[in-house]
Scaffold this motif. Structure first.
Motif, PDB file in Angstrom:
ATOM      1  N   ARG A  61       0.833  -1.206   0.000  1.00 34.83           N
ATOM      2  CA  ARG A  61       0.000   0.000   0.000  1.00 34.83           C
ATOM      3  C   ARG A  61       0.865   1.251   0.000  1.00 34.83           C
ATOM      4  NH1 ARG A  61      -5.525   0.931   3.357  1.00 34.83           N
ATOM      5  NH2 ARG A  61      -6.201  -0.512   1.715  1.00 34.83           N
ATOM      6  N   ALA A  62       1.945   1.238   0.749  1.00 31.91           N
ATOM      7  CA  ALA A  62       2.838   2.397   0.775  1.00 31.91           C
ATOM      8  C   ALA A  62       3.469   2.634  -0.592  1.00 31.91           C
ATOM      9  CB  ALA A  62       3.910   2.204   1.838  1.00 31.91           C
ATOM     10  N   ARG A  63       3.792   1.561  -1.306  1.00 30.15           N
ATOM     11  CA  ARG A  63       4.361   1.664  -2.646  1.00 30.15           C
ATOM     12  C   ARG A  63       3.339   2.207  -3.631  1.00 30.15           C
ATOM     13  NH1 ARG A  63       4.768  -3.771  -4.773  1.00 30.15           N
ATOM     14  NH2 ARG A  63       6.403  -4.172  -3.250  1.00 30.15           N
ATOM     15  N   GLY A  64       2.073   1.805  -3.472  1.00 26.85           N
ATOM     16  CA  GLY A  64       1.012   2.308  -4.323  1.00 26.85           C
ATOM     17  C   GLY A  64       0.670   1.434  -5.507  1.00 26.85           C
ATOM     18  N   GLN A  65       1.384   0.361  -5.721  1.00 29.85           N
ATOM     19  CA  GLN A  65       1.095  -0.563  -6.819  1.00 29.85           C
ATOM     20  C   GLN A  65       1.539  -1.963  -6.432  1.00 29.85           C
ATOM     21  OE1 GLN A  65       3.178  -0.207 -10.682  1.00 29.85           O
ATOM     22  NE2 GLN A  65       1.162  -0.346 -11.651  1.00 29.85           N
ATOM     23  N   MET A  66       0.710  -2.943  -6.769  1.00 27.20           N
ATOM     24  CA  MET A  66       1.053  -4.325  -6.472  1.00 27.20           C
ATOM     25  C   MET A  66       1.715  -4.964  -7.681  1.00 27.20           C
ATOM     26  SD  MET A  66      -1.368  -7.349  -4.930  1.00 27.20           S
ATOM     27  CE  MET A  66      -0.582  -8.839  -4.254  1.00 27.20           C
ATOM     28  N   LEU A  67       2.723  -5.782  -7.429  1.00 30.09           N
ATOM     29  CA  LEU A  67       3.456  -6.487  -8.481  1.00 30.09           C
ATOM     30  C   LEU A  67       3.010  -7.944  -8.481  1.00 30.09           C
ATOM     31  CD1 LEU A  67       7.022  -5.085  -7.656  1.00 30.09           C
ATOM     32  CD2 LEU A  67       5.314  -4.115  -9.214  1.00 30.09           C
ATOM     33  N   ILE A  68       2.339  -8.353  -9.552  1.00 28.68           N
ATOM     34  CA  ILE A  68       1.781  -9.702  -9.611  1.00 28.68           C
ATOM     35  C   ILE A  68       2.414 -10.484 -10.746  1.00 28.68           C
ATOM     36  CG2 ILE A  68      -0.305 -11.066 -10.029  1.00 28.68           C
ATOM     37  CD1 ILE A  68      -1.884  -8.996  -8.548  1.00 28.68           C
ATOM     38  N   GLY A  69       2.960 -11.638 -10.417  1.00 34.40           N
ATOM     39  CA  GLY A  69       3.510 -12.527 -11.422  1.00 34.40           C
ATOM     40  C   GLY A  69       2.392 -13.292 -12.101  1.00 34.40           C
ATOM     41  N   SER A  70       2.312 -13.188 -13.416  1.00 40.03           N
ATOM     42  CA  SER A  70       1.244 -13.849 -14.140  1.00 40.03           C
ATOM     43  C   SER A  70       1.670 -14.097 -15.573  1.00 40.03           C
ATOM     44  CB  SER A  70      -0.048 -13.008 -14.078  1.00 40.03           C
ATOM     45  OG  SER A  70      -1.142 -13.763 -14.552  1.00 40.03           O
ATOM     46  N   ASP A  71       0.718 -14.055 -16.481  1.00 39.09           N
ATOM     47  CA  ASP A  71       0.953 -14.335 -17.888  1.00 39.09           C
ATOM     48  C   ASP A  71       0.104 -13.373 -18.705  1.00 39.09           C
ATOM     49  OD1 ASP A  71       1.065 -15.731 -20.530  1.00 39.09           O
ATOM     50  OD2 ASP A  71       1.941 -17.346 -19.357  1.00 39.09           O
ATOM     51  N   LYS A  72       0.430 -13.218 -19.973  1.00 36.79           N
ATOM     52  CA  LYS A  72      -0.355 -12.356 -20.846  1.00 36.79           C
ATOM     53  C   LYS A  72      -0.807 -13.100 -22.101  1.00 36.79           C
ATOM     54  CE  LYS A  72       1.940  -8.116 -19.284  1.00 36.79           C
ATOM     55  NZ  LYS A  72       2.687  -6.894 -19.684  1.00 36.79           N
ATOM     56  N   ASN A  73      -0.740 -14.443 -22.048  1.00 40.69           N
ATOM     57  CA  ASN A  73      -1.085 -15.211 -23.244  1.00 40.69           C
ATOM     58  C   ASN A  73      -1.812 -16.506 -22.908  1.00 40.69           C
ATOM     59  OD1 ASN A  73      -1.121 -15.536 -26.075  1.00 40.69           O
ATOM     60  ND2 ASN A  73       0.681 -16.856 -26.003  1.00 40.69           N
ATOM     61  N   LEU A  74      -2.679 -16.456 -21.888  1.00 43.36           N
ATOM     62  CA  LEU A  74      -3.480 -17.621 -21.516  1.00 43.36           C
ATOM     63  C   LEU A  74      -4.952 -17.265 -21.684  1.00 43.36           C
ATOM     64  CD1 LEU A  74      -1.650 -18.855 -18.276  1.00 43.36           C
ATOM     65  CD2 LEU A  74      -1.588 -19.919 -20.540  1.00 43.36           C
ATOM     66  N   PRO A  75      -5.570 -17.646 -22.805  1.00 42.91           N
ATOM     67  CA  PRO A  75      -6.967 -17.282 -23.040  1.00 42.91           C
ATOM     68  C   PRO A  75      -7.881 -17.685 -21.893  1.00 42.91           C
ATOM     69  CG  PRO A  75      -6.005 -18.254 -25.010  1.00 42.91           C
ATOM     70  CD  PRO A  75      -5.002 -18.445 -23.913  1.00 42.91           C
ATOM     71  N   LEU A  76      -8.795 -16.764 -21.539  1.00 39.32           N
ATOM     72  CA  LEU A  76      -9.784 -16.922 -20.488  1.00 39.32           C
ATOM     73  C   LEU A  76      -9.185 -16.943 -19.092  1.00 39.32           C
ATOM     74  CD1 LEU A  76     -12.254 -19.571 -21.990  1.00 39.32           C
ATOM     75  CD2 LEU A  76     -12.432 -17.077 -22.036  1.00 39.32           C
ATOM     76  N   VAL A  77      -7.877 -16.971 -18.981  1.00 38.33           N
ATOM     77  CA  VAL A  77      -7.205 -17.003 -17.676  1.00 38.33           C
ATOM     78  C   VAL A  77      -6.454 -15.696 -17.430  1.00 38.33           C
ATOM     79  CG1 VAL A  77      -5.513 -18.187 -16.230  1.00 38.33           C
ATOM     80  CG2 VAL A  77      -6.994 -19.508 -17.746  1.00 38.33           C
ATOM     81  N   SER A  78      -5.533 -15.394 -18.295  1.00 37.35           N
ATOM     82  CA  SER A  78      -4.760 -14.154 -18.180  1.00 37.35           C
ATOM     83  C   SER A  78      -4.164 -13.844 -19.541  1.00 37.35           C
ATOM     84  CB  SER A  78      -3.654 -14.303 -17.123  1.00 37.35           C
ATOM     85  OG  SER A  78      -2.984 -13.082 -16.930  1.00 37.35           O
ATOM     86  N   GLN A  79      -4.841 -12.993 -20.296  1.00 37.56           N
ATOM     87  CA  GLN A  79      -4.432 -12.684 -21.658  1.00 37.56           C
ATOM     88  C   GLN A  79      -4.571 -11.192 -21.910  1.00 37.56           C
ATOM     89  OE1 GLN A  79      -6.834 -14.191 -24.992  1.00 37.56           O
ATOM     90  NE2 GLN A  79      -4.923 -14.768 -25.998  1.00 37.56           N
ATOM     91  N   GLN A  80      -3.550 -10.622 -22.535  1.00 32.77           N
ATOM     92  CA  GLN A  80      -3.579  -9.184 -22.803  1.00 32.77           C
ATOM     93  C   GLN A  80      -4.480  -8.866 -23.983  1.00 32.77           C
ATOM     94  OE1 GLN A  80       0.163  -7.181 -23.914  1.00 32.77           O
ATOM     95  NE2 GLN A  80      -0.352  -5.614 -22.414  1.00 32.77           N
ATOM     96  N   ASN A  81      -5.410  -7.959 -23.756  1.00 32.74           N
ATOM     97  CA  ASN A  81      -6.281  -7.480 -24.827  1.00 32.74           C
ATOM     98  C   ASN A  81      -5.455  -6.583 -25.737  1.00 32.74           C
ATOM     99  OD1 ASN A  81      -8.088  -5.739 -26.301  1.00 32.74           O
ATOM    100  ND2 ASN A  81      -9.717  -6.353 -24.892  1.00 32.74           N
ATOM    101  N   PRO A  82      -5.314  -6.924 -27.032  1.00 32.14           N
ATOM    102  CA  PRO A  82      -4.453  -6.137 -27.910  1.00 32.14           C
ATOM    103  C   PRO A  82      -4.976  -4.733 -28.164  1.00 32.14           C
ATOM    104  CG  PRO A  82      -5.693  -7.741 -29.178  1.00 32.14           C
ATOM    105  CD  PRO A  82      -5.946  -8.055 -27.733  1.00 32.14           C
TER     106      PRO A  82
END
Length: 304
Positions: A61-82
């Motif tokens: 909270r003090a930093r102001g942003q959370m760093l989350i390890g994930s993926d950007k290429n797993l459809p329906l799970v974690s995928q970046q909208n182009p």
């Protein structure tokens, strides 16, 4: 779990829907569009007392942003909208809600992780948590602390939509079944139905091709991967329920029990409020048959 998603052939329907909604051209009624916006807007924010129960949460909270390890290429799970650049899917939505719970903003920084480096990134503090189809095992729990489980996945069957002969794992007897090599799928199939004719393939896209070409009658893989394949290819469908159990957890630095308890309490709150259910319905629920499953028992998996 080391998984390679199917090759992306077209912009996913999920991404298109999100892009149209943002551009104001979705054709949805205002009430439905508002419900989509309010879905994240209704996510809770932790009180100061709750934040102070965990030094890790307080530091985020003090930093102001959370760093989350994930993926950007797993459809329906974690995928970046182009179009929007936003990461979407079940894991991605949970990531946004957890970030909001801690920082007040549903905009975590997504750090790409792999099955090979996620424990090291947690230990080094490069990420605050990993939310990426992270199967809980007792072996992994010796290196990382797991909150949750937040979802119970498992080996699932996909077939062509024209195939009505396979409805459950018992129907795999004598059938040609494609699995991805170096995954747990082959062992799961042979244990469940020893008379199935199992053929390993290099990746998920090859199993989908085997279905289309008639070289396989069924494709078995983890539910989240099979769902992504079904979302990308309308020729295939998911049949039955998973025939194994594979609980997913939120990975945090090993030994950080106060943060684990903090995240577990957050999971309980979004389950009670129905937000967990909505996250499932708008992602995996768009292709997985049946209604939303019940959330798994938090702390009920070996390793948690």
């Amino acid at each position: 779990m080391s998984l390679r998603p199917p090759a992306r052939k077209t912009v996913t329907a999920l991404a298109v829907t999100a892009a149209l909604a943002l551009s104001g051209c979705s054709g949805e009624s205002p009430s439905r569009a508002e419900r989509k916006t309010n879905f994240i807007d209704r996510a809770p924010v932790a009180t100061e007392a709750q934040i102070n129960s965990s030094p890790t949460a307080a530091a985020i909270r003090a930093r102001g942003q959370m760093l989350i390890g994930s993926d950007k290429n797993l459809p329906l799970v974690s995928q970046q909208n182009p179009t929007t650049g936003q990461t979407e899917g079940f894991d991605a939505t949970l990531s946004r809600m957890l970030a909001k719970y801690i920082t007040g903003q549903s905009t975590p920084r997504i750090v790409s992780v792999t099955p090979e480096n996620r424990e090291q990134l947690l230990e080094a503090g490069t990420v605050d948590a990993v939310i990426r189809i992270y199967s809980i095992t007792e072996k992994r729990a010796r290196q990382v602390t797991f909150a949750g489980p937040y979802f119970d996945s498992g080996q699932t069957i996909a077939t062509l939509r024209t195939n009505h002969a396979i409805q459950t794992a018992d129907d795999l007897r004598g059938k040609k079944v494609c699995v991805v090599k170096d995954t747990t799928s082959e062992k799961a199939v042979t244990q469940k139905e020893p008379e199935a004719a199992v053929t390993p393939a290099a990746d998920s896209s090859q199993c989908v091709s085997a279905l289309e070409q008639g070289k396989a009658e069924a494709y078995v893989h983890d539910l989240t991967v099979v769902a992504g394949a079904a979302q990308l290819n309308n020729k295939i469908k998911i049949v039955g329920n998973p025939f194994t159990s594979e609980p997913y957890g939120i990975g945090i630095r090993h030994g950080d029990d106060s943060f684990k308890n903090f995240v577990d309490d957050w999971l309980r709150s979004i389950e009670r409020s129905g937000l967990w259910r909505q996250a499932w319905q708008q992602s995996l629920g768009t292709v997985v048959p049946g209604g939303p499953p019940s959330p798994p028992n938090i702390g009920g998996a070996p390793g948690t």
